[in-house]
Write a protein that holds these residues in place. Structure first.
Motif, mmCIF file in Angstrom:
data_model
loop_
_atom_site.group_PDB
_atom_site.id
_atom_site.type_symbol
_atom_site.label_atom_id
_atom_site.label_comp_id
_atom_site.label_asym_id
_atom_site.label_seq_id
_atom_site.Cartn_x
_atom_site.Cartn_y
_atom_site.Cartn_z
ATOM 1 N N VAL A 255 52.902 47.829 17.351
ATOM 2 C CA VAL A 255 52.849 47.884 18.817
ATOM 3 C C VAL A 255 53.246 46.528 19.377
ATOM 4 C CG1 VAL A 255 51.400 48.337 20.836
ATOM 5 C CG2 VAL A 255 50.973 49.578 18.692
ATOM 6 N N ALA A 256 54.170 46.526 20.330
ATOM 7 C CA ALA A 256 54.568 45.285 21.011
ATOM 8 C C ALA A 256 53.506 44.964 22.056
ATOM 9 C CB ALA A 256 55.933 45.444 21.658
ATOM 10 N N ILE A 257 52.656 43.997 21.763
ATOM 11 C CA ILE A 257 51.583 43.597 22.678
ATOM 12 C C ILE A 257 51.989 42.297 23.356
ATOM 13 C CG2 ILE A 257 49.186 42.805 22.830
ATOM 14 C CD1 ILE A 257 48.544 44.750 20.555
ATOM 15 N N SER A 258 51.831 42.253 24.667
ATOM 16 C CA SER A 258 52.214 41.067 25.429
ATOM 17 C C SER A 258 51.109 40.704 26.414
ATOM 18 C CB SER A 258 53.540 41.294 26.165
ATOM 19 O OG SER A 258 53.507 42.487 26.930
ATOM 20 N N VAL A 259 51.189 39.481 26.929
ATOM 21 C CA VAL A 259 50.191 38.960 27.866
ATOM 22 C C VAL A 259 50.898 38.271 29.019
ATOM 23 C CG1 VAL A 259 48.414 38.650 26.102
ATOM 24 C CG2 VAL A 259 50.019 36.779 26.589
ATOM 25 N N LEU A 260 50.106 37.872 30.015
ATOM 26 C CA LEU A 260 50.618 37.141 31.168
ATOM 27 C C LEU A 260 50.288 35.660 31.043
ATOM 28 C CD1 LEU A 260 49.585 39.486 34.134
ATOM 29 C CD2 LEU A 260 51.782 39.396 32.939
ATOM 30 N N VAL A 261 51.211 34.819 31.502
ATOM 31 C CA VAL A 261 51.011 33.380 31.556
ATOM 32 C C VAL A 261 51.423 32.897 32.937
ATOM 33 C CG1 VAL A 261 51.927 31.177 30.717
ATOM 34 C CG2 VAL A 261 51.205 32.915 29.084
ATOM 35 N N ASP A 262 50.616 32.025 33.554
ATOM 36 C CA ASP A 262 51.009 31.449 34.841
ATOM 37 C C ASP A 262 50.698 29.958 34.923
ATOM 38 O OD1 ASP A 262 48.268 31.350 35.219
ATOM 39 O OD2 ASP A 262 48.235 32.707 36.948
ATOM 40 N N ASP A 263 50.426 29.343 33.749
ATOM 41 C CA ASP A 263 50.105 27.918 33.728
ATOM 42 C C ASP A 263 50.548 27.339 32.385
ATOM 43 O OD1 ASP A 263 48.157 25.531 33.095
ATOM 44 O OD2 ASP A 263 47.987 25.888 35.262
ATOM 45 N N PRO A 264 51.100 26.124 32.377
ATOM 46 C CA PRO A 264 51.554 25.527 31.113
ATOM 47 C C PRO A 264 50.453 25.423 30.064
ATOM 48 C CG PRO A 264 52.429 24.297 32.980
ATOM 49 C CD PRO A 264 51.457 25.288 33.537
#
Length: 397
Positions: A122-131
């Protein structure tokens, strides 16, 4: 206050949703109408010209493996979720690509990495909004979307911070983590006038595509752009540039699987959606003239969207009042003739947290109860991931 008669769609009636043998059901109960679930899935695919690949529904609404599995069967294998429990249920139900659309920090991030290792296909991904979040995903099987704030001001990088967005995308790519694309949740667009809502949405989409072009110019490919929960769904459908870009555009409404009072008011009637989840309740008291009370307090029907928090199908004369934990008083506009034990069918104003209030749901087909299913993605996993947690799991089984 909006009256019940103004809120409930006129084409809905108790007859349409009546359940055989309901007198044997312990109320309050959540009823999922599988025939309408299938109808709503078909309606969404029709709006997407039959392209199941364009829909990434948020399963915070569906919640049941028994409902997620039919989505997968229809080819809808890209999904969004918010909790680690939802992530596991989606993966187990057959999803092939799942975005955890919620900031993952600390132990939550560690748990997502564990789950990704558990489901390598399963291709699992997440969100990033900060270095500071980038290194969390180094040397893992987890992919990354950059979260863009379209003005909802909940999470994400403001879309006018072009230089910062480009730098963050470059840092993700340079680390060796797979950069999937942009996530743009415009759930704040709730203008009653759809033309005005669409105008505002398209202005934001124009800026979003500028970001896509600027990322490409710096050598960062954008595979996917995700926009639009339920309120902005029709706005995204009307934005032709999404279908012409060198990326996959996916829309992420989840409420439309079941629908509720809010979504039915926000979406055009010709989208042809029906409610597929109701709360079955019983009258438990007639405390005073003009008031009846049923067993559907705010621990049953969510009140987060305000009052009236539901509508009573077939009874436009009954106005839901302010609920307590287990009681929902209803004002009767006329002589109600309701007796203790009378069954009422309630259409929630906000179905997502309402579904999350229940451990089990009645599955209804052809007016019959065909099964009782666990609301398998409700709640959260145990908070302490230590030997004590493993001991608690053994004790629970």
């Amino acid at each position: 206050m909006v009256s019940n008669s103004q809120s409930v769609p006129t084409f809905l009636s108790t007859t349409t949703y009546r359940i055989a043998g309901i007198q044997n059901v312990l109320t309050p109960a959540l009823a999922i109408y599988l025939d309408y679930v299938d109808h709503n899935i078909s309606a969404t695919l029709r709006l997407l010209n039959g392209d199941a690949n364009r829909w990434r529904p948020h399963i915070k609404t569906a919640k049941l493996a028994a409902v997620i599995e039919p989505l997968v069967t229809r080819g809808i294998t890209n999904m969004k979720c918010a909790t680690t429990r939802e992530l596991i249920v989606a993966c187990e139900a057959g999803a092939r690509d799942v975005l955890v659309a919620y900031p993952c920090v600390g132990t939550r991030a560690e748990r997502v990495r564990e789950i990704a290792a558990m489901f390598p296909k399963v291709a699992i991904s997440v969100l990033v909004d900060d270095p500071a979040q980038v290194s969390t995903w180094a040397d893992s099987q987890v992919d990354v979307f950059l979260d863009v704030n379209p003005g909802m001001d909940r999470t994400g990088m403001e879309q006018d911070r072009t230089r910062d967005i480009l730098a963050l995308a470059r840092a993700i790519r340079d680390q060796g983590t797979r950069f999937r694309g942009l996530h743009y949740y415009d759930g704040h667009l709730r203008e009653p006038d759809l033309t005005e809502r669409t105008r505002i949405a398209h202005r934001g989409f124009d800026r979003l595509l500028q970001l896509v072009n600027e990322l490409r110019q710096q050598g960062t490919p954008v595979e996917e752009v995700i926009t639009s929960g339920t309120p902005a769904f029709p706005c995204a459908l009307a934005y032709e540039a999404f279908q012409k870009g060198e990326f996959v555009h996916r829309i992420s409404p989840g409420t439309v699987v079941y629908n509720d009072l809010t979504s039915l008011a926000q979406l055009p009637a010709d989208f042809d959606y029906f409610p597929a989840a109701l709360v079955v309740s019983s009258v438990v008291s007639c405390p005073t003239r003009g008031i009846v009370t049923c067993d559907a307090g705010h621990k049953t029907v969510s009140a987060d969207a305000g009052y009236p928090n539901c509508a009573v199908l077939g009874r436009p004369d009954l106005e839901p009042l302010h609920a307590s934990e287990e009681h929902l008083p209803l004002h009767a506009a006329s002589e109600h003739s309701l007796t203790i034990g009378k069954t009422l069918y309630l259409l929630p104003r906000h179905v997502c947290p309402t579904v999350n209030n229940f451990d089990h749901a009645l599955l209804i087909s052809g007016g019959e109860i065909v099964d009782v299913a666990a609301v398998s993605a409700r709640g959260r996993e145990a908070p302490l991931r230590t030997p004590l947690y493993e001991k608690s799991r053994v004790g629970a089984t």
